[in-house]
Design a protein around this motif. Structure first.
Motif, PDB file in Angstrom:
ATOM      1  N   LEU A  93       0.918  -1.176   0.083  1.00 19.37           N
ATOM      2  CA  LEU A  93      -0.154  -0.120   0.154  1.00 19.37           C
ATOM      3  C   LEU A  93       0.803   1.297   0.006  1.00 19.37           C
ATOM      4  CD1 LEU A  93      -2.681  -0.864   2.768  1.00 19.37           C
ATOM      5  CD2 LEU A  93      -2.798  -1.181   0.258  1.00 19.37           C
ATOM      6  N   ASP A  94       0.315   2.214  -0.306  1.00 16.85           N
ATOM      7  CA  ASP A  94       1.155   3.562  -0.292  1.00 16.85           C
ATOM      8  C   ASP A  94       1.159   4.261   0.999  1.00 16.85           C
ATOM      9  OD1 ASP A  94      -1.202   4.882  -0.098  1.00 16.85           O
ATOM     10  OD2 ASP A  94      -1.323   5.775  -2.311  1.00 16.85           O
ATOM     11  N   VAL A  95       1.824   5.299   1.232  1.00 18.00           N
ATOM     12  CA  VAL A  95       1.905   5.971   2.452  1.00 18.00           C
ATOM     13  C   VAL A  95       0.571   6.222   3.089  1.00 18.00           C
ATOM     14  CG1 VAL A  95       2.702   8.005   3.504  1.00 18.00           C
ATOM     15  CG2 VAL A  95       4.221   6.636   2.213  1.00 18.00           C
ATOM     16  N   MET A  96      -0.125   7.083   2.366  1.00 20.10           N
ATOM     17  CA  MET A  96      -1.596   7.529   2.684  1.00 20.10           C
ATOM     18  C   MET A  96      -2.316   6.290   3.001  1.00 20.10           C
ATOM     19  SD  MET A  96      -3.099  10.288   2.575  1.00 20.10           S
ATOM     20  CE  MET A  96      -4.734  10.955   2.809  1.00 20.10           C
ATOM     21  N   ALA A  97      -2.478   5.249   2.397  1.00 15.53           N
ATOM     22  CA  ALA A  97      -3.370   4.165   2.651  1.00 15.53           C
ATOM     23  C   ALA A  97      -2.841   3.398   4.128  1.00 15.53           C
ATOM     24  CB  ALA A  97      -3.440   3.127   1.925  1.00 15.53           C
ATOM     25  N   ASN A  98      -1.483   3.400   4.289  1.00 18.72           N
ATOM     26  CA  ASN A  98      -1.039   3.029   5.645  1.00 18.72           C
ATOM     27  C   ASN A  98      -1.476   3.948   6.786  1.00 18.72           C
ATOM     28  OD1 ASN A  98       0.961   0.485   5.851  1.00 18.72           O
ATOM     29  ND2 ASN A  98       1.306   1.370   3.918  1.00 18.72           N
ATOM     30  N   VAL A  99      -1.371   5.226   6.657  1.00 17.66           N
ATOM     31  CA  VAL A  99      -1.599   6.042   7.671  1.00 17.66           C
ATOM     32  C   VAL A  99      -3.380   5.949   7.994  1.00 17.66           C
ATOM     33  CG1 VAL A  99      -1.477   8.391   8.435  1.00 17.66           C
ATOM     34  CG2 VAL A  99       0.164   7.635   7.325  1.00 17.66           C
ATOM     35  N   GLU A 100      -4.064   5.836   6.889  1.00 18.75           N
ATOM     36  CA  GLU A 100      -5.538   5.631   7.099  1.00 18.75           C
ATOM     37  C   GLU A 100      -5.835   4.399   7.631  1.00 18.75           C
ATOM     38  OE1 GLU A 100      -8.434   7.027   3.954  1.00 18.75           O
ATOM     39  OE2 GLU A 100      -6.434   6.959   2.716  1.00 18.75           O
ATOM     40  N   PHE A 101      -5.023   3.515   7.578  1.00 23.96           N
ATOM     41  CA  PHE A 101      -5.483   2.229   8.089  1.00 23.96           C
ATOM     42  C   PHE A 101      -6.522   1.986   9.327  1.00 23.96           C
ATOM     43  CE2 PHE A 101      -5.174  -1.934  10.014  1.00 23.96           C
ATOM     44  CZ  PHE A 101      -5.507  -2.652   9.107  1.00 23.96           C
ATOM     45  N   GLY A 102      -5.905   2.629  10.419  1.00 20.51           N
ATOM     46  CA  GLY A 102      -6.691   2.629  11.720  1.00 20.51           C
ATOM     47  C   GLY A 102      -8.018   3.385  11.652  1.00 20.51           C
ATOM     48  N   LEU A 103      -8.066   4.061  10.832  1.00 19.38           N
ATOM     49  CA  LEU A 103      -9.389   5.031  10.639  1.00 19.38           C
ATOM     50  C   LEU A 103     -10.350   4.071   9.972  1.00 19.38           C
ATOM     51  CD1 LEU A 103      -7.809   8.513   9.973  1.00 19.38           C
ATOM     52  CD2 LEU A 103      -8.730   7.546  12.199  1.00 19.38           C
ATOM     53  N   ARG A 104      -9.821   3.448   8.711  1.00 17.09           N
ATOM     54  CA  ARG A 104     -10.605   2.819   8.005  1.00 17.09           C
ATOM     55  C   ARG A 104     -11.177   1.720   8.878  1.00 17.09           C
ATOM     56  NH1 ARG A 104     -10.602   1.922   2.290  1.00 17.09           N
ATOM     57  NH2 ARG A 104      -8.593   3.390   2.254  1.00 17.09           N
ATOM     58  N   MET A 105     -10.414   0.870   9.771  1.00 15.32           N
ATOM     59  CA  MET A 105     -10.811   0.186  10.757  1.00 15.32           C
ATOM     60  C   MET A 105     -12.030   0.590  11.653  1.00 15.32           C
ATOM     61  SD  MET A 105      -9.238  -2.605   9.548  1.00 15.32           S
ATOM     62  CE  MET A 105      -9.724  -3.755  10.663  1.00 15.32           C
ATOM     63  N   ARG A 106     -12.141   1.536  11.826  1.00 19.78           N
ATOM     64  CA  ARG A 106     -12.949   2.142  12.646  1.00 19.78           C
ATOM     65  C   ARG A 106     -14.270   2.587  12.227  1.00 19.78           C
ATOM     66  NH1 ARG A 106     -10.398   6.942  16.498  1.00 19.78           N
ATOM     67  NH2 ARG A 106      -9.225   5.665  17.838  1.00 19.78           N
ATOM     68  N   GLY A 107     -14.153   2.360  10.876  1.00 20.00           N
ATOM     69  CA  GLY A 107     -15.188   2.634   9.812  1.00 20.00           C
ATOM     70  C   GLY A 107     -15.412   4.231   9.607  1.00 20.00           C
ATOM     71  N   GLU A 108     -14.443   5.072   9.699  1.00 20.61           N
ATOM     72  CA  GLU A 108     -14.512   6.443   9.452  1.00 20.61           C
ATOM     73  C   GLU A 108     -14.804   6.785   7.910  1.00 20.61           C
ATOM     74  OE1 GLU A 108     -12.552   9.838  11.214  1.00 20.61           O
ATOM     75  OE2 GLU A 108     -12.123   8.789  13.168  1.00 20.61           O
ATOM     76  N   SER A 109     -15.595   7.629   7.753  1.00 19.97           N
ATOM     77  CA  SER A 109     -15.760   7.605   6.122  1.00 19.97           C
ATOM     78  C   SER A 109     -14.464   8.595   5.486  1.00 19.97           C
ATOM     79  CB  SER A 109     -17.232   8.641   5.896  1.00 19.97           C
ATOM     80  OG  SER A 109     -17.072   9.734   6.605  1.00 19.97           O
ATOM     81  N   SER A 110     -14.656   8.385   4.013  1.00 13.57           N
ATOM     82  CA  SER A 110     -13.434   8.769   3.735  1.00 13.57           C
ATOM     83  C   SER A 110     -12.891  10.450   3.606  1.00 13.57           C
ATOM     84  CB  SER A 110     -13.759   8.529   1.846  1.00 13.57           C
ATOM     85  OG  SER A 110     -13.039   9.245   1.339  1.00 13.57           O
ATOM     86  N   GLN A 111     -13.751  10.988   3.713  1.00 10.00           N
ATOM     87  CA  GLN A 111     -13.588  12.755   3.798  1.00 10.00           C
ATOM     88  C   GLN A 111     -12.590  12.995   4.988  1.00 10.00           C
ATOM     89  OE1 GLN A 111     -15.662  15.378   1.908  1.00 10.00           O
ATOM     90  NE2 GLN A 111     -14.048  16.970   2.402  1.00 10.00           N
TER      91      GLN A 111
END
Ligand SMILES: Nc1ncnc2c1ncn2[C@@H]1O[C@H](COP(=O)(O)OP(=O)(O)OP(=O)(O)O)[C@@H](O)[C@H]1O
Ligand SMILES: [Mg+2]
Length: 379
Positions: A93-111
């Motif tokens: 994954l790229d840097v952004m996707a790695n950093v976003e990972f935890g938030l994604r797991m929490r179900g936060e929306s994209s923006q």
């Protein structure tokens, strides 16, 4: 304690077979505090961190986070950000996707997810590399991404195990101050493990010096540096000279100690050890002052043969051989040696220090049980 501790360890013990990796650890960390744990390889630092994170379970003792006992709380519910060497980033994954990972797991929306990730990347100075793949980054950059990944979820506590280990010296210094100001800004509690005591001295509010699974001393950097409580701490932190001897006289707040290298005066600072008592004292290398042999000071003077010599910037580091197997470390600012002949290998050098520069170590009989009773073997 007025305020409830953010993290509280009580008698925490972990064994691996016959090895007791951590042995009755007691620690209280306040909210927003930055604690650095230093100690030699294998002393139990990572084990302690894994226990706090919930990756391992203690054999005895208790771990509390924000007033709650952690036994039954799984790692992902502990609200802890981990920056561990063993916690790899996702390489594909790229840097952004790695950093976003935890938030994604929490179900936060994209923006909001992206906004928070960008903020975290900005904080570590890597927003321009957001679309880089992890495998295209340097070791130091990867570590910064790991830090951003931990920060972005705004955890109550961040555990960093050797986070700056593979950075070069310059980047390490930059990251140190960045990390420190981030931590202040966000008010997050940090427990940080380091091999590098300089790093701990700069960043930490308090330092815990660990040896063989136990804390030898937990105190502010200044205290650790100026008033080591044990011989181990004195040897491990800073450049210290350690002398052993027997009390010859203890009068008017000054203790005179007979050593193999002469009698030395020490300010007792409220302590008046009995005559004939065996004691250990410490004098920092940077307290040593060169004198001309035969010149004025008549107390706390030793001479030795220079057997090591090194310039570190404007500071000169010397090792003197005092005979009978004792070395003396001398650290001298260049300006102090002006007007003197430059020291040379094999030359004899005479140095002195003041009675106030010498620090008495608490005697073993007093330090054997220096941990508060309630923090030992609680179960
Ligand atoms: N899973 C394990 N199984 C068996 N022994 C272990 C395990 N993990 C750690 N140990 C042992 O426990 C002790 C403490 O190890 P730990 O990894 O906590 O040390 P450390 O202070 O982090 O060292 P370093 O500075 O080298 O990272 C060591 O003797 C180690 O060999
Ligand atoms: Mg380790």
């Amino acid at each position: 304690m007025a305020m409830e501790s953010d993290v509280r360890l009580v008698g925490v013990t972990k064994r691996f077979g016959k090895v007791t990796a951590v042995d009755g650890l007691g620690l209280e960390v306040s909210r927003g505090e930055f604690v650095s744990v230093i100690g030699p390889s294998g002393c139990g630092k990572t084990t302690m961190m894994r226990l706090i994170a919930g990756l391992d379970q203690p054999d005895a003792g208790q771990i509390w986070i924000r007033g709650e006992r952690m036994e039954r709380v799984p790692p992902y519910e502990r609200n802890i950000g981990l920056v561990f060497q063993s916690f790899a980033l996702f390489p594909h994954l790229d840097v952004m996707a790695n950093v976003e990972f935890g938030l994604r797991m929490r179900g936060e929306s994209s923006q909001p997810r992206q906004e928070k990730a960008v903020r975290a990347l900005r904080a570590i100075g890597m927003e321009n590399l957001a679309r880089r793949r992890i495998e295209q980054l340097s070791g130091g950059q990867k570590q910064r991404v790991a830090l951003a990944r931990a920060l972005v979820v705004e955890p109550a506590l961040i555990l960093l195990d050797e986070p700056l280990g593979s950075l070069d010296a310059r980047l390490r210094i930059e990251m140190q101050s960045e990390l420190k100001s981030l931590q202040r800004q966000m008010g997050i509690t940090f427990i940080h493990v380091s091999h590098n005591q300089g790093e701990a001295l700069v960043m930490a509010d308090r330092i815990a010096v660990m040896n063989a699974g136990r804390f030898e001393q937990v105190a502010t950097p200044t205290e650790i540096y100026k008033e080591p409580r044990t011989r181990f701490v004195a040897e491990f932190v800073g450049r210290n000279n350690i002398f052993e001897g027997e009390v010859a006289e203890s009068r008017n707040g000054i203790v005179r100690v007979q050593t193999r290298h002469g009698v030395f005066a020490i300010e007792g600072r409220g302590r008046a050890p009995a005559e004939r008592q065996k004691i250990t004292f410490v004098v920092r290398a940077d307290s040593m002052r060169t004198v001309d042999a035969g010149g004025p000071p008549t107390e706390n003077v030793v001479s030795g043969v220079i057997k090591g010599l090194e310039y570190a910037g404007s500071v000169m580091l010397m090792v003197l051989d005092l005979g009978s197997d004792q070395e003396l470390k001398v650290e001298q600012h260049e300006s102090l040696s002006l007007g003197r002949a430059a020291p040379r290998h094999g030359a004899t050098l005479t140095v002195t220090w003041t009675a106030a520069d010498a620090h008495l170590l608490p005697t073993p009989s007093l330090t054997a049980h220096h941990m508060p009773e309630e923090e030992r073997d609680v179960r």
